[in-house]
Design a protein around this motif. Sequence first.
Motif, PDB file in Angstrom:
ATOM      1  N   LEU A  51       0.860  -1.184   0.000  1.00 56.24           N
ATOM      2  CA  LEU A  51       0.000   0.000   0.000  1.00 56.24           C
ATOM      3  C   LEU A  51       0.894   1.231   0.000  1.00 56.24           C
ATOM      4  N   GLN A  52       0.799   2.039  -1.044  1.00 54.12           N
ATOM      5  CA  GLN A  52       1.584   3.265  -1.141  1.00 54.12           C
ATOM      6  C   GLN A  52       0.683   4.468  -0.871  1.00 54.12           C
ATOM      7  N   LEU A  53       1.099   5.289   0.089  1.00 52.78           N
ATOM      8  CA  LEU A  53       0.414   6.539   0.394  1.00 52.78           C
ATOM      9  C   LEU A  53       1.370   7.688   0.140  1.00 52.78           C
ATOM     10  N   SER A  54       0.885   8.724  -0.504  1.00 50.84           N
ATOM     11  CA  SER A  54       1.747   9.844  -0.851  1.00 50.84           C
ATOM     12  C   SER A  54       0.971  11.142  -0.822  1.00 50.84           C
ATOM     13  N   ASP A  55       1.684  12.233  -0.550  1.00 54.99           N
ATOM     14  CA  ASP A  55       1.154  13.586  -0.742  1.00 54.99           C
ATOM     15  C   ASP A  55      -0.208  13.776  -0.070  1.00 54.99           C
ATOM     16  N   LEU A  56      -0.289  13.413   1.208  1.00 58.93           N
ATOM     17  CA  LEU A  56      -1.524  13.678   1.939  1.00 58.93           C
ATOM     18  C   LEU A  56      -1.751  15.172   2.090  1.00 58.93           C
ATOM     19  N   VAL A  80       3.514  -1.110   3.977  1.00 54.13           N
ATOM     20  CA  VAL A  80       3.060   0.253   3.695  1.00 54.13           C
ATOM     21  C   VAL A  80       4.283   1.090   3.354  1.00 54.13           C
ATOM     22  N   VAL A  81       4.195   1.852   2.264  1.00 54.31           N
ATOM     23  CA  VAL A  81       5.271   2.736   1.837  1.00 54.31           C
ATOM     24  C   VAL A  81       4.722   4.159   1.765  1.00 54.31           C
ATOM     25  N   LEU A  82       5.310   5.060   2.544  1.00 55.99           N
ATOM     26  CA  LEU A  82       4.908   6.463   2.576  1.00 55.99           C
ATOM     27  C   LEU A  82       5.931   7.258   1.778  1.00 55.99           C
ATOM     28  N   THR A  83       5.491   7.870   0.675  1.00 58.64           N
ATOM     29  CA  THR A  83       6.428   8.533  -0.229  1.00 58.64           C
ATOM     30  C   THR A  83       6.383  10.060  -0.131  1.00 58.64           C
ATOM     31  N   GLY A  84       6.181  10.569   1.095  1.00 56.33           N
ATOM     32  CA  GLY A  84       6.471  11.964   1.365  1.00 56.33           C
ATOM     33  C   GLY A  84       5.340  12.954   1.151  1.00 56.33           C
ATOM     34  N   GLN A 106       0.244  -1.823  12.801  1.00 58.73           N
ATOM     35  CA  GLN A 106      -0.008  -3.245  12.548  1.00 58.73           C
ATOM     36  C   GLN A 106       0.692  -3.772  11.301  1.00 58.73           C
ATOM     37  N   THR A 107       1.369  -2.902  10.528  1.00 58.22           N
ATOM     38  CA  THR A 107       1.956  -3.298   9.254  1.00 58.22           C
ATOM     39  C   THR A 107       3.366  -2.742   9.132  1.00 58.22           C
ATOM     40  N   PRO A 108       4.351  -3.539   8.660  1.00 58.64           N
ATOM     41  CA  PRO A 108       5.670  -2.967   8.382  1.00 58.64           C
ATOM     42  C   PRO A 108       5.536  -1.749   7.470  1.00 58.64           C
ATOM     43  N   THR A 109       6.144  -0.632   7.877  1.00 59.28           N
ATOM     44  CA  THR A 109       5.966   0.638   7.175  1.00 59.28           C
ATOM     45  C   THR A 109       7.307   1.337   7.035  1.00 59.28           C
ATOM     46  N   VAL A 110       7.604   1.784   5.816  1.00 60.10           N
ATOM     47  CA  VAL A 110       8.804   2.587   5.573  1.00 60.10           C
ATOM     48  C   VAL A 110       8.365   3.952   5.047  1.00 60.10           C
ATOM     49  N   PHE A 111       9.232   4.955   5.259  1.00 60.72           N
ATOM     50  CA  PHE A 111       8.865   6.293   4.807  1.00 60.72           C
ATOM     51  C   PHE A 111      10.089   7.065   4.334  1.00 60.72           C
ATOM     52  N   VAL A 112       9.858   7.937   3.358  1.00 62.38           N
ATOM     53  CA  VAL A 112      10.811   8.984   2.977  1.00 62.38           C
ATOM     54  C   VAL A 112      10.073  10.311   3.061  1.00 62.38           C
ATOM     55  N   HIS A 113      10.837  11.389   3.141  1.00 67.20           N
ATOM     56  CA  HIS A 113      10.241  12.710   3.278  1.00 67.20           C
ATOM     57  C   HIS A 113      10.128  13.421   1.931  1.00 67.20           C
ATOM     58  N   VAL A 211      12.658   3.738  -3.368  1.00 64.82           N
ATOM     59  CA  VAL A 211      11.638   4.662  -2.863  1.00 64.82           C
ATOM     60  C   VAL A 211      12.186   6.088  -2.872  1.00 64.82           C
ATOM     61  N   LEU A 212      11.384   7.021  -3.352  1.00 66.37           N
ATOM     62  CA  LEU A 212      11.732   8.440  -3.309  1.00 66.37           C
ATOM     63  C   LEU A 212      10.453   9.252  -3.406  1.00 66.37           C
ATOM     64  N   HIS A 213      10.576  10.544  -3.100  1.00 66.51           N
ATOM     65  CA  HIS A 213       9.406  11.412  -3.219  1.00 66.51           C
ATOM     66  C   HIS A 213       9.275  11.948  -4.640  1.00 66.51           C
ATOM     67  N   ALA A 214      10.159  12.858  -5.031  1.00 64.14           N
ATOM     68  CA  ALA A 214      10.047  13.502  -6.341  1.00 64.14           C
ATOM     69  C   ALA A 214      10.830  12.703  -7.379  1.00 64.14           C
ATOM     70  N   PRO A 215      10.179  12.234  -8.441  1.00 65.85           N
ATOM     71  CA  PRO A 215      10.837  11.327  -9.391  1.00 65.85           C
ATOM     72  C   PRO A 215      11.648  12.067 -10.455  1.00 65.85           C
ATOM     73  N   TYR A 216      12.747  12.695 -10.015  1.00 68.10           N
ATOM     74  CA  TYR A 216      13.662  13.320 -10.968  1.00 68.10           C
ATOM     75  C   TYR A 216      14.468  12.242 -11.688  1.00 68.10           C
TER      76      TYR A 216
END
Length: 306
Positions: A51-56, A80-84, A106-113, A211-216
């Motif tokens: 599950l990818q969540l981004s740009d809330l 869960v992957v949080l992409t900033g 409840q779920t393994p979660t990684v994040f970048v800013h 994983v990254l936020h802005a896809p340059y």
Amino acid sequence: MSRSPHPAAVALGAAAAGVAVWSTLIERRLFTVRRHTLPLLADGAAPIRILQLSDLHLAPWQANKIDWVRALAELRPDLVVLTGDLMGHVGARHALLHALRPLVEQTPTVFVHGSNDYYGPRRKNPIKYLREPSRLSTRPPDIDNAALTEGLLGLGGIDLNNTALRMELRGTTVELFGVNDPHIRFNDVDAMRAARTALGDAPDDSLRLGVLHAPYQEVLGALLADEADLILAGHTHGGQVRVPGVGALTANCDLPNAQARGLSVWHDAHRAAFLNVSAGLGNSIYAPVRFACRPEASLITLEAAR
């Protein structure tokens, strides 16, 4: 004697008013889950759901978005992957952690800013988004990023900014490597690669996730050179305003506009990886509009190739 408005002008005005109401009051609240299935795992491997969540761009008063995000725990993803760009207001940290708690605990979660996890929103001329984006940090951060990071870690999240890690998910070894936001040049590929080297050799059938936020393009190329099988990014908002039949008018980075939303392939002469760019769940509080681009989370199911 005054003349009645031309019927075409009346129709055009009504259409413009309808688009304005739809894009500012309705569509930006129509949260959806965009689903993909990819054949990336070894033969016989159990499926893995990411599950990818981004740009809330979360503001404290956005109760409907908070409730929707909390309900995503019912999907029971494996990762869960949080992409900033989770923050959308300098005072949103507690609301954000409340929204993410059922997932992250409840779920393994990684994040970048992303840049908005350091800088609160300001009014900007929207035309600027159609030009080459500024990548300079020209003011002191006004969001307490250290407190945000500590809060995510406290829920059980794992910081993936400029580093790497390895975990087992449903019998598959997953190697994750990520960078801080390239949009403000906080990325450090060398540090990420040093962390990967420290992990030692991984099994041949490992899944490699970048994983990254802005896809340059430069950083996408670095993740591709590190043999990522799948790259997850956000930042673009899918263009935020899309023209039917045309698509996004901007990606707010040097990514081709055609790849500003959804699943595509990033490749060079020697390698290729799947790239998922999430259109995200929010927008700046000073640009409350979405058109032909519903706010979204991404649920990506990885399966055996056969």
